[in-house]
Design a protein around this motif. Sequence first.
Motif, PDB file in Angstrom:
ATOM      1  N   TRP A  37       0.831  -1.202   0.000  1.00  0.00           N
ATOM      2  CA  TRP A  37       0.000   0.000   0.000  1.00  0.00           C
ATOM      3  C   TRP A  37       0.872   1.261   0.000  1.00  0.00           C
ATOM      4  N   ASP A  38       1.934   1.262   0.794  1.00  0.00           N
ATOM      5  CA  ASP A  38       2.866   2.399   0.793  1.00  0.00           C
ATOM      6  C   ASP A  38       3.424   2.627  -0.607  1.00  0.00           C
ATOM      7  N   LEU A  39       3.757   1.535  -1.294  1.00  0.00           N
ATOM      8  CA  LEU A  39       4.322   1.641  -2.634  1.00  0.00           C
ATOM      9  C   LEU A  39       3.293   2.208  -3.609  1.00  0.00           C
ATOM     10  N   ALA A  40       2.043   1.751  -3.499  1.00  0.00           N
ATOM     11  CA  ALA A  40       0.987   2.281  -4.366  1.00  0.00           C
ATOM     12  C   ALA A  40       0.789   3.772  -4.127  1.00  0.00           C
ATOM     13  N   GLU A  41       0.783   4.186  -2.864  1.00  0.00           N
ATOM     14  CA  GLU A  41       0.627   5.608  -2.550  1.00  0.00           C
ATOM     15  C   GLU A  41       1.821   6.415  -3.051  1.00  0.00           C
ATOM     16  N   TYR A  42       3.009   5.830  -2.977  1.00  0.00           N
ATOM     17  CA  TYR A  42       4.199   6.513  -3.497  1.00  0.00           C
ATOM     18  C   TYR A  42       4.068   6.778  -4.993  1.00  0.00           C
ATOM     19  N   VAL A  43       3.709   5.766  -5.751  1.00  0.00           N
ATOM     20  CA  VAL A  43       3.596   5.930  -7.204  1.00  0.00           C
ATOM     21  C   VAL A  43       2.574   7.011  -7.541  1.00  0.00           C
ATOM     22  N   ALA A  44       1.467   7.030  -6.815  1.00  0.00           N
ATOM     23  CA  ALA A  44       0.458   8.063  -7.052  1.00  0.00           C
ATOM     24  C   ALA A  44       0.988   9.445  -6.702  1.00  0.00           C
ATOM     25  N   ALA A  45       1.795   9.532  -5.657  1.00  0.00           N
ATOM     26  CA  ALA A  45       2.303  10.829  -5.199  1.00  0.00           C
ATOM     27  C   ALA A  45       3.303  11.443  -6.164  1.00  0.00           C
ATOM     28  N   VAL A  46       4.033  10.613  -6.897  1.00  0.00           N
ATOM     29  CA  VAL A  46       5.063  11.144  -7.827  1.00  0.00           C
ATOM     30  C   VAL A  46       4.586  11.062  -9.274  1.00  0.00           C
ATOM     31  N   SER A  47       3.286  11.057  -9.469  1.00  0.00           N
ATOM     32  CA  SER A  47       2.712  10.720 -10.775  1.00  0.00           C
ATOM     33  C   SER A  47       3.202  11.618 -11.908  1.00  0.00           C
ATOM     34  N   ASP A  48       3.307  12.921 -11.687  1.00  0.00           N
ATOM     35  CA  ASP A  48       3.683  13.815 -12.787  1.00  0.00           C
ATOM     36  C   ASP A  48       5.080  13.509 -13.308  1.00  0.00           C
ATOM     37  N   GLY A  49       6.055  13.443 -12.410  1.00  0.00           N
ATOM     38  CA  GLY A  49       7.420  13.148 -12.834  1.00  0.00           C
ATOM     39  C   GLY A  49       7.566  11.743 -13.375  1.00  0.00           C
ATOM     40  N   PHE A  50       6.874  10.810 -12.727  1.00  0.00           N
ATOM     41  CA  PHE A  50       6.943   9.414 -13.166  1.00  0.00           C
ATOM     42  C   PHE A  50       6.390   9.255 -14.576  1.00  0.00           C
ATOM     43  N   LEU A  51       5.246   9.850 -14.854  1.00  0.00           N
ATOM     44  CA  LEU A  51       4.653   9.736 -16.188  1.00  0.00           C
ATOM     45  C   LEU A  51       5.494  10.455 -17.236  1.00  0.00           C
ATOM     46  N   ARG A  52       6.182  11.515 -16.843  1.00  0.00           N
ATOM     47  CA  ARG A  52       7.075  12.189 -17.784  1.00  0.00           C
ATOM     48  C   ARG A  52       8.192  11.236 -18.227  1.00  0.00           C
ATOM     49  N   ALA A  53       8.587  10.347 -17.335  1.00  0.00           N
ATOM     50  CA  ALA A  53       9.679   9.416 -17.632  1.00  0.00           C
ATOM     51  C   ALA A  53       9.214   8.172 -18.376  1.00  0.00           C
ATOM     52  N   VAL A  54       8.033   7.644 -18.029  1.00  0.00           N
ATOM     53  CA  VAL A  54       7.617   6.353 -18.589  1.00  0.00           C
ATOM     54  C   VAL A  54       6.457   6.450 -19.570  1.00  0.00           C
ATOM     55  N   GLY A  55       5.786   7.581 -19.610  1.00  0.00           N
ATOM     56  CA  GLY A  55       4.573   7.692 -20.403  1.00  0.00           C
ATOM     57  C   GLY A  55       4.775   7.407 -21.881  1.00  0.00           C
ATOM     58  N   ASP A  56       3.835   6.657 -22.468  1.00  0.00           N
ATOM     59  CA  ASP A  56       3.824   6.334 -23.898  1.00  0.00           C
ATOM     60  C   ASP A  56       5.008   5.464 -24.309  1.00  0.00           C
ATOM     61  N   ARG A  57       5.569   4.717 -23.370  1.00  0.00           N
ATOM     62  CA  ARG A  57       6.707   3.842 -23.664  1.00  0.00           C
ATOM     63  C   ARG A  57       6.378   2.399 -23.279  1.00  0.00           C
ATOM     64  N   PRO A  58       6.830   1.415 -24.067  1.00  0.00           N
ATOM     65  CA  PRO A  58       6.727   0.025 -23.602  1.00  0.00           C
ATOM     66  C   PRO A  58       7.511  -0.130 -22.303  1.00  0.00           C
ATOM     67  N   VAL A  59       6.960  -0.879 -21.362  1.00  0.00           N
ATOM     68  CA  VAL A  59       7.579  -1.003 -20.042  1.00  0.00           C
ATOM     69  C   VAL A  59       7.686  -2.477 -19.650  1.00  0.00           C
ATOM     70  N   THR A  60       8.868  -2.851 -19.178  1.00  0.00           N
ATOM     71  CA  THR A  60       9.069  -4.155 -18.560  1.00  0.00           C
ATOM     72  C   THR A  60       8.922  -3.985 -17.051  1.00  0.00           C
ATOM     73  N   LEU A  61       8.192  -4.888 -16.421  1.00  0.00           N
ATOM     74  CA  LEU A  61       7.900  -4.803 -14.990  1.00  0.00           C
ATOM     75  C   LEU A  61       8.775  -5.785 -14.212  1.00  0.00           C
ATOM     76  N   GLN A  62       9.471  -5.280 -13.212  1.00  0.00           N
ATOM     77  CA  GLN A  62      10.274  -6.130 -12.327  1.00  0.00           C
ATOM     78  C   GLN A  62       9.439  -6.398 -11.076  1.00  0.00           C
ATOM     79  N   ARG A  63       9.012  -7.661 -10.917  1.00  0.00           N
ATOM     80  CA  ARG A  63       7.965  -7.991  -9.938  1.00  0.00           C
ATOM     81  C   ARG A  63       8.504  -8.889  -8.818  1.00  0.00           C
ATOM     82  N   PHE A  64       7.950  -8.662  -7.613  1.00  0.00           N
ATOM     83  CA  PHE A  64       8.366  -9.378  -6.413  1.00  0.00           C
ATOM     84  C   PHE A  64       7.116  -9.788  -5.635  1.00  0.00           C
ATOM     85  N   PRO A  65       6.528 -10.933  -5.940  1.00  0.00           N
ATOM     86  CA  PRO A  65       5.260 -11.325  -5.307  1.00  0.00           C
ATOM     87  C   PRO A  65       5.314 -11.412  -3.785  1.00  0.00           C
ATOM     88  N   GLY A  66       6.491 -11.668  -3.217  1.00  0.00           N
ATOM     89  CA  GLY A  66       6.589 -11.779  -1.766  1.00  0.00           C
ATOM     90  C   GLY A  66       7.476 -10.728  -1.142  1.00  0.00           C
TER      91      GLY A  66
END
Length: 340
Positions: A37-66
């Motif tokens: 939940w902290d991570l989800a809130e973080y991504v939402a909080a930095v949305s403008d800068g984050f989208l400037r970096a990743v927006g409209d680009r193919p993205v590979t996701l590095q995932r950690f289920p546990g």
Amino acid sequence: MASSAKMLEVPGPQGPRQVRVSSPDRVMWPDAGITKWDLAEYVAAVSDGFLRAVGDRPVTLQRFPGGIEGEEFFSKNPPRGAPEWARTVVCTYPSGRTHPQLVIDEIATAVWAVQMNTVTFHPWPVRSADNDKPDELRIDLDPQPGKGFTDVVEAAFGLRELMTELGLTPFVKTSGHRGVHVYARIEPTHEFLDVRHGVIGIARELERRMPELVTTAWWKEERGEKIFVDFNQANRDRTIASAYSPRPLPGAPVSMPVSWEQLRDVAPAEFTVRTVPSLLATDGDAWASIGDAVGRVGTALELWERDVADGLGELPFPPEYPKMPGEPPRVQPSRRKMAE
């Protein structure tokens, strides 16, 4: 027993969106006590800068289920159950194989990726309309054992001077670990191999200017205590953690854009999932103008062509690549000498 799901409201293109986050209390960084939940809130909080970096680009996701101390994998195919607003684009890989990758057009898609246990976002240096021609030139300065962040900063300033001479406008960020990433937007006029050659041209020129500090040696046994200019990050299907992307390391560090004026004084470990939102709110995005300064890769290619004329040729490709034209043998120098 798994904690119940929570809904995170984030802005959407036509009003707010509600994104479901299951197991919100799952601890992603045990040492820091940072949850999903902290991570989800973080991504939402930095949305403008984050989208400037990743927006409209193919993205590979590095995932950690546990969490970061557990299983890790990279998702190139979008995870199942993608929301209807999420978009994909078909990418071609070095093998010639193709398949779709996620494109993040709005922050709800990034929050959904966190729901799928994504920690680090790895965008391609291309736009979705033409993902064969990069619009970003990216250079990864990787300190070898014996070198620290101060040394990387010195190399970064040398790189800044060189790129500026070539008509490029460099922007810098911490890697979230020990290195520094330097980016420049370019016109999408050349294919990946050309951009790679432009990066090699820059790397070799930087090595000539700073021979005691910088190396282009692909094989670790030849690098010594220097800063490696990782030219292979310019290849197709090779990606770097995005600006504002968390890293799966103790303390939940973030790859943080900084101004060149700040670079000498920053402490990378201070940029974390907990600290970056307030820093961004106070100081603004150091990369806010990155889209306003678009250069051309041709000047860097001239360095490559000059070196080829002087007898310098291709450098090794990543191991997953097919054998490439002009590539030297993919054998460690020490083993090659033993065989001779």
